[in-house]
Design a protein around this motif. Structure first.
Motif, PDB file in Angstrom:
ATOM      1  N   HIS A  20      17.568  53.810  40.014  1.00 48.49           N
ATOM      2  CA  HIS A  20      18.349  53.834  41.245  1.00 48.49           C
ATOM      3  C   HIS A  20      19.610  53.005  41.008  1.00 48.49           C
ATOM      4  CE1 HIS A  20      14.637  55.344  42.897  1.00 48.49           C
ATOM      5  NE2 HIS A  20      15.184  55.514  44.089  1.00 48.49           N
ATOM      6  N   PRO A  21      20.774  53.544  41.322  1.00 42.04           N
ATOM      7  CA  PRO A  21      22.005  52.767  41.108  1.00 42.04           C
ATOM      8  C   PRO A  21      22.088  51.575  42.044  1.00 42.04           C
ATOM      9  CG  PRO A  21      22.487  54.816  42.256  1.00 42.04           C
ATOM     10  CD  PRO A  21      21.049  54.878  41.878  1.00 42.04           C
ATOM     11  N   ARG A  22      22.898  50.590  41.635  1.00 39.52           N
ATOM     12  CA  ARG A  22      23.096  49.415  42.469  1.00 39.52           C
ATOM     13  C   ARG A  22      23.781  49.785  43.785  1.00 39.52           C
ATOM     14  NH1 ARG A  22      26.792  46.539  40.648  1.00 39.52           N
ATOM     15  NH2 ARG A  22      27.370  47.669  38.740  1.00 39.52           N
ATOM     16  N   ARG A  23      23.593  48.930  44.778  1.00 39.43           N
ATOM     17  CA  ARG A  23      24.142  49.215  46.103  1.00 39.43           C
ATOM     18  C   ARG A  23      25.667  49.276  46.062  1.00 39.43           C
ATOM     19  NH1 ARG A  23      22.559  46.469  50.417  1.00 39.43           N
ATOM     20  NH2 ARG A  23      20.497  45.975  49.581  1.00 39.43           N
ATOM     21  N   GLU A  24      26.331  48.480  45.171  1.00 44.24           N
ATOM     22  CA  GLU A  24      27.785  48.537  45.087  1.00 44.24           C
ATOM     23  C   GLU A  24      28.245  49.915  44.615  1.00 44.24           C
ATOM     24  OE1 GLU A  24      26.465  44.313  44.533  1.00 44.24           O
ATOM     25  OE2 GLU A  24      25.934  46.246  43.653  1.00 44.24           O
ATOM     26  N   ILE A  25      27.528  50.475  43.654  1.00 40.87           N
ATOM     27  CA  ILE A  25      27.879  51.804  43.148  1.00 40.87           C
ATOM     28  C   ILE A  25      27.644  52.852  44.224  1.00 40.87           C
ATOM     29  CG2 ILE A  25      27.313  53.549  41.416  1.00 40.87           C
ATOM     30  CD1 ILE A  25      26.583  51.284  39.514  1.00 40.87           C
ATOM     31  N   ARG A  26      26.557  52.744  44.940  1.00 44.18           N
ATOM     32  CA  ARG A  26      26.238  53.733  45.975  1.00 44.18           C
ATOM     33  C   ARG A  26      27.231  53.642  47.136  1.00 44.18           C
ATOM     34  NH1 ARG A  26      19.670  53.989  46.308  1.00 44.18           N
ATOM     35  NH2 ARG A  26      20.192  55.904  47.433  1.00 44.18           N
ATOM     36  N   ARG A  27      27.637  52.429  47.474  1.00 42.59           N
ATOM     37  CA  ARG A  27      28.590  52.281  48.553  1.00 42.59           C
ATOM     38  C   ARG A  27      29.940  52.874  48.150  1.00 42.59           C
ATOM     39  NH1 ARG A  27      29.127  47.039  48.600  1.00 42.59           N
ATOM     40  NH2 ARG A  27      27.197  46.691  49.751  1.00 42.59           N
ATOM     41  N   ALA A  28      30.384  52.620  46.909  1.00 46.71           N
ATOM     42  CA  ALA A  28      31.672  53.153  46.450  1.00 46.71           C
ATOM     43  C   ALA A  28      31.637  54.665  46.313  1.00 46.71           C
ATOM     44  CB  ALA A  28      32.053  52.510  45.118  1.00 46.71           C
ATOM     45  N   ALA A  29      30.465  55.220  45.913  1.00 48.19           N
ATOM     46  CA  ALA A  29      30.370  56.672  45.720  1.00 48.19           C
ATOM     47  C   ALA A  29      30.496  57.437  47.016  1.00 48.19           C
ATOM     48  CB  ALA A  29      29.044  57.020  45.042  1.00 48.19           C
ATOM     49  N   LEU A  30      30.239  56.794  48.162  1.00 50.71           N
ATOM     50  CA  LEU A  30      30.395  57.491  49.440  1.00 50.71           C
ATOM     51  C   LEU A  30      31.852  57.852  49.708  1.00 50.71           C
ATOM     52  CD1 LEU A  30      27.954  55.381  51.644  1.00 50.71           C
ATOM     53  CD2 LEU A  30      27.552  57.650  50.662  1.00 50.71           C
ATOM     54  N   ASP A  31      32.765  57.014  49.212  1.00 49.15           N
ATOM     55  CA  ASP A  31      34.194  57.279  49.382  1.00 49.15           C
ATOM     56  C   ASP A  31      34.753  58.108  48.225  1.00 49.15           C
ATOM     57  OD1 ASP A  31      34.235  55.788  51.753  1.00 49.15           O
ATOM     58  OD2 ASP A  31      34.498  53.915  50.629  1.00 49.15           O
ATOM     59  N   ASP A  32      34.296  57.831  47.036  1.00 47.73           N
ATOM     60  CA  ASP A  32      34.787  58.549  45.854  1.00 47.73           C
ATOM     61  C   ASP A  32      33.623  58.757  44.902  1.00 47.73           C
ATOM     62  OD1 ASP A  32      36.154  59.659  43.771  1.00 47.73           O
ATOM     63  OD2 ASP A  32      37.235  57.826  43.203  1.00 47.73           O
ATOM     64  N   ALA A  64      25.722  48.072  53.843  1.00 50.77           N
ATOM     65  CA  ALA A  64      26.419  46.872  54.295  1.00 50.77           C
ATOM     66  C   ALA A  64      25.474  45.710  54.515  1.00 50.77           C
ATOM     67  CB  ALA A  64      27.186  47.158  55.587  1.00 50.77           C
ATOM     68  N   ALA A  65      24.188  45.951  54.401  1.00 41.61           N
ATOM     69  CA  ALA A  65      23.208  44.881  54.584  1.00 41.61           C
ATOM     70  C   ALA A  65      23.407  43.820  53.510  1.00 41.61           C
ATOM     71  CB  ALA A  65      21.794  45.459  54.518  1.00 41.61           C
ATOM     72  N   PRO A  66      23.111  42.545  53.813  1.00 40.31           N
ATOM     73  CA  PRO A  66      23.308  41.482  52.820  1.00 40.31           C
ATOM     74  C   PRO A  66      22.372  41.676  51.633  1.00 40.31           C
ATOM     75  CG  PRO A  66      22.091  40.666  54.719  1.00 40.31           C
ATOM     76  CD  PRO A  66      22.573  42.026  55.090  1.00 40.31           C
ATOM     77  N   PRO A  67      22.839  41.364  50.434  1.00 39.83           N
ATOM     78  CA  PRO A  67      21.998  41.544  49.249  1.00 39.83           C
ATOM     79  C   PRO A  67      20.805  40.605  49.267  1.00 39.83           C
ATOM     80  CG  PRO A  67      23.988  40.311  48.698  1.00 39.83           C
ATOM     81  CD  PRO A  67      24.147  40.774  50.116  1.00 39.83           C
TER      82      PRO A  67
END
Length: 992
Positions: A324-336, A299-302
């Protein structure tokens, strides 16, 4: 394996294994095989002198290696193989294995030393040596307790200001490096500290350290020890060749050599980046299960760099290059964790390209010892890339299908994955030159479509097997179905790679047999006297040639049976037992929709078409018998093409019944490919059994008698034993089952697409399949299902095993043992032996090489024997008194035998590269091989007239040898040439 419990529609990312180890294995094997092949290509170039002489003696320009040149070399294998073994001997085994051994050993040492280099003084220090280090280590040890087997060794990098950490080392001895920025935020932002540390501990728990750093070490070792010297060597040759004006063929070959390592580097980086991105997501999810506040970190600012978004295409490319995947991909992967279950097109392409390059490198290892290669050894080489493709692709597809089953969504068909896998196989084949030779593109580019078709068929088959397992397998674990599918897929791909290496790639390159030669080979297949219609022979020759080369690969019977036995077992197990009910959606409507897609229909849907196909086969074989009975062949005329036609028409009857069964079964809207495979496989087995029975009792029913007149049981494999004809029928029947099923499924799918398009245009909805309720099974029906599930696969596997064992002796024989005078003559007749155009200077070099390597020895001996014959005849006429005929015959017998010994070399030594000289030399060989035995027999019988006739013919043959020698001298045109000095060199003895 982790199973799925009831709960929210979410799937555990660890189900069926990650599949990344298989992809790492692809990278490791690719580098290891390249480490052996690349030095071998350099060593072969250094020993090119003696090899080039043998190539010249065969009448080939070594600087213009074309398909016709390869055909000419193959057609003279009896001379070329011993010549290459003498003048360009293959390297010893230790040299072949030296490259991989040195690279692996160096990489192993680097794997051990790399962690020491990372923890070197000046870069980081041990945390226990830092003041207050114990206070920092305490929370880390608390986080690691109960989560990892061993707390990593802790290191500190004070100069690094980022809030990050890195884990390195091996699984047995992990190390954790804490950046200064992370340590500084331990008290101010403990959630970030905990999240980062738990993520790194997730890597340790997932045990991905050793293989990751082993790959890095192997890649760096490969670059230093193999890749760089290899590129320098071939680049130097390329520049030197351009400066000296090398031919276009050699330039293309060298360019292929330079392109291979570049493609390996691209495949290596992209595949490794894909695996490392997956490892990062797995570590995130592992840390998430431990309660790590990763949402707080992402959730930290890019950063400023992340604010500058590239274009869509550039973004996709960068995503593939990142480790390393982008932070958007990593954040979404936590839910799905959908990215971990996606069937990536690029990944499938890389698997195909890497496997093809690995396959070519393995063939390069044995190329110097091709004479010692057997069919089974070639099959073993093909099994290595097949195993890598099967392991990597099966894991990816099964995970995607099982996720769809758990979430109640439509499963991937595997078509797109197969398309990209096939394109990767094609790309690798074009880069390494396996299908192109000395050209940029293959001679028959359309054949490459077959590669894509096979890849699509395999991936669709894998996906459908996964669907059957997810829908029908009675157990809660899919471990055994996955293992069965993996082994079967490996068998199928092994048979495919083996056929492609030795027949498919050659055909794509432009090679094929002469039609007249193929007809001749078919006519001379079955022993005995018998005839068939000429048009039958013309149609039969090319189709039988294709079928034979495909059916007689060592693993083809097992692969053909495994293709339909695997879905049959999965389907029958679900029919006999209770399905697992893997759909987990709590919505009743969603469960109903999922059941309509996922629930497998009854097995009767495949068995009934199989029975219809078997009935058609039985009627077809009976019709063939009735038709051939009307030919009224005499008892002495029931061999040869008559018996062979009987067997082949019976095979086509089996194939027709199999195709009908597959077409009827493929009309199903769901599980189309498994249904067609089972119907075709069962129909082929039943049809083969019916045909075997009808042929075995041939003669018992008078209107259907073909080979016999009396009623007696004689097994079909004995009636059609000559030429291995029944083996061809049985192997062909097994092979036609999966081929017919795939073709029928493709036709049904195209028809359904067209039908759906018509209905969509007319606004008429296509009815959706409705899940049929699972019927209650009585004990008798349950037992019948279990027996059929065990009996039919066992019978099919037993048939395949018997066929493989029956042909094992020939398939274990080396190429050198199989190349005989008759086999070489048959190849020359079926494939031709082209006379290649050459300049006057090149023709002189070729004849010079032929003369130096053994031609002079043969011509000198022929002249010496001819002079002895003439001297004996002159002595007999001028003697006082003249020598008697009986005495002359006795003295002439060893001379005739000596002339026969010289003529015996003519079919096994190189043909004279000059056409006129070759005609004269061949005439000498033919005349002596005919008149020589007549001379010996006439002497033994005391037949004066026959002896005189043989003498006339032998004297004529001697004149032909003299004419050949004269023509050779005119071509060399230099009496002072060293080739005339000293004792002549005897040609290498062929290994017969």
């Amino acid at each position: 394996m982790t199973t799925v419990d009831s709960g929210p529609a979410r799937i555990d990312e660890r189900i069926l294994g990650a599949g990344t180890n298989a992809r790492f294995a692809l990278l490791l094997l690719l580098l290891v095989t390249a480490s052996g092949y690349m030095p071998m290509s350099v060593l072969s170039a250094l020993r090119l002198g003696g090899y080039a002489e043998c190539v010249l003696a065969a009448g080939v320009d070594h600087s213009a290696y074309t398909l016709a040149a390869a055909t000419r070399l193959t057609g003279q294998a009896l001379a070329f193989l011993p010549c290459a073994a003498r003048y360009a001997p293959p390297p010893p085994l230790w040299q072949i294995l030296a490259g991989p051994a040195v690279v692996v050993a160096t990489a192993a040492a680097a794997t051990i030393l790399l962690p020491l280099w990372k923890q070197r003084r000046g870069r980081c220090i041990r945390l226990d040596l830092v003041p207050g280090g114990s206070e920092i280590a305490a929370p880390i040890e608390e986080l690691a307790a109960g989560r990892v087997a061993r707390v990593p060794e802790l290191f500190f990098a004070p100069a690094a200001t980022t809030r990050s950490a890195a884990v390195f080392g091996t699984n047995r001895r992990p190390r954790l490096l804490l950046h200064g920025g992370l340590v500084a935020c331990r008290t101010a932002d403990p959630r970030t500290f905990d999240a980062v540390v738990l993520h790194e501990l997730g890597h340790v728990a997932n045990r991905d350290l050793t293989i990751t750093y082993a790959t890095v070490a192997l890649w760096r070792t490969f670059i230093v020890l193999i890749l760089t010297p290899y590129l320098l060597w071939w680049s130097g040759l390329w520049v030197l060749g351009i400066a000296t004006g090398i031919g276009s063929t050699v330039a293309v070959v060298i360019t292929h050599y330079l392109a291979v390592p570049v493609v390996i580097a691209i495949v290596m980086h992209l595949a490794r980046a894909d695996v490392l991105r997956s490892r990062e997501l797995y570590a995130d999810l592992t840390a998430g299960r431990w309660g790590a506040p990763l949402e707080h970190v992402w959730a930290a600012p890019p950063t400023t760099a992340e604010h500058r978004r590239p274009s869509r295409l550039a973004g996709v490319l960068l995503d593939q290059l990142r480790t390393h995947p982008r932070r958007e991909i990593r954040r979404a992967a936590l839910d799905d964790p959908a990215p971990l279950f996606a069937v990536s097109s690029l990944l499938m392409f890389l698997i195909g390209a890497g496997a093809t390059l690995m396959n070519f490198h393995l063939l390069g290892h044995v190329a110097p010892r091709v004479a010692d290669l057997s069919d089974w050894l070639g099959q073993g080489l093909a099994a290595v890339p097949a195993a890598v493709v099967a392991a990597a692709a099966t894991a990816v597809l099964w995970r995607a299908v099982v996720r769809a089953a758990v979430l109640g969504r439509p499963a991937p068909t595997g078509m797109r994955a197969g398309l990209w896998l096939g394109l990767g196989l094609i790309a690798g084949s074009l880069v390494n030159g396996q299908t192109t030779g000395g050209m940029w593109l293959p001679g028959r580019s359309w054949v490459l479509a077959l590669v894509v078709a096979v890849a699509v068929a395999v991936t669709c088959w894998t996906s459908q097997c996964a669907r059957l397992a997810a829908a029908s397998w009675p157990g809660r674990s899919l471990r055994w179905p996955l293992a069965l599918c993996l082994i079967s897929g490996w068998l199928i791909l092994s048979a495919w790679f083996s056929w492609w290496n030795y027949h498919g790639a050659v055909y794509a390159g432009g090679f094929w047999y002469d039609p007249a030669g193929l007809r001749w080979s078919i006519v001379n297949w079955f022993p005995g006297v018998g005839a068939a219609r000429p048009d039958t022979t013309a149609v039969m020759a090319p189709t039988i040639a294709v079928l034979r080369y495909a059916a007689y690969q060592p693993l083809t019977p097992a692969a053909a049976v495994a293709a339909w036995v695997t879905p049959f077992v999965l389907w029958a197990a679900g029919t006999a037992g209770r399905g697992p009910g893997r759909q987990r959606s709590r919505d009743a409507a969603a469960r109903e929709r999922a059941a309509a897609v996922w629930q497998a229909p009854t097995l009767r849907q495949a068995i009934m078409p199989a029975l219809m196909g078997a009935a058609i086969t039985t009627a077809g074989v009976a019709a063939v018998q009735a038709w051939m009975h009307t030919l009224h062949a005499e008892p002495g005329q029931r061999g040869g093409m008559y018996a062979f036609s009987y067997a082949i028409w019976s095979l086509w009857a089996i194939a027709a019944g199999t195709l009908v069964a597959a077409l009827i079964a493929a009309a199903s809207a769901r599980f189309r490919l498994p249904t067609a495979l089972i119907a075709a496989g069962v129909g082929a087995m039943l049809g083969l059994g019916a045909a075997t029975a009808l042929i075995s009792v041939d003669g018992c029913i008078q209107p259907l008698s073909v080979l016999g007149d009396g009623c007696a049981w004689r097994p079909a494999w004995r009636r059609l034993q000559g030429g291995g004809t029944f083996s061809l029928v049985a192997r062909g029947a097994l092979l036609m089952a999966p081929v017919s099923a795939v073709a029928a499924t493709a036709l049904a799918a195209l028809f359904r697409l067209a039908w759906s398009a018509i209905h969509a245009k007319d606004r008429i909805p296509v009815p959706r399949p409705v899940a049929a309720p699972t019927p209650t099974r009585t004990g008798r029906r349950y037992a019948a299902t279990v027996l059929s599930a065990a009996g039919l696969p066992c019978a099919a596997l037993a048939t395949a095993t018997v066929l493989m064992a029956a042909d094992a002796e020939a398939q274990f024989s080396t190429k050198a043992k199989l190349v005989t005078v008759s086999a070489q003559a048959a190849f020359q007749r079926t494939a031709g032996l082209p006379v290649l155009p050459a300049s006057q200077d090149m023709r002189r070099k070729q004849v010079h090489a032929w003369y130096r390597l053994g031609g002079r020895y043969l011509l000198d001996h022929a002249a010496r024997v001819g002079n002895s014959m003439t001297a004996l005849l002159d002595s007999a006429e001028r003697g006082n008194p003249p020598k008697g005929t009986a005495d002359l015959m006795a003295e002439m017998r060893p001379v005739c035998q000596a002339m026969m010994n010289v003529a015996a070399w003519e079919p096994v030594y190189f043909q004279v590269p000059d056409p006129a000289a070759q005609r004269s030399w061949h005439r000498f060989g033919v005349d002596v091989r005919s008149a020589g035995p007549e001379c010996v027999q006439a002497v033994d019988r005391g037949d004066v007239d026959a002896f005189r006739m043989s003498m006339i013919r032998l004297l004529g043959a001697s004149f032909q040898a003299t004419a050949t020698s004269t023509l050779v001298d005119l071509i060399i045109d230099d009496p002072s040439d060293p080739v005339y000095e000293g004792e002549p060199t005897a040609p290498p003895q062929p290994r017969l």
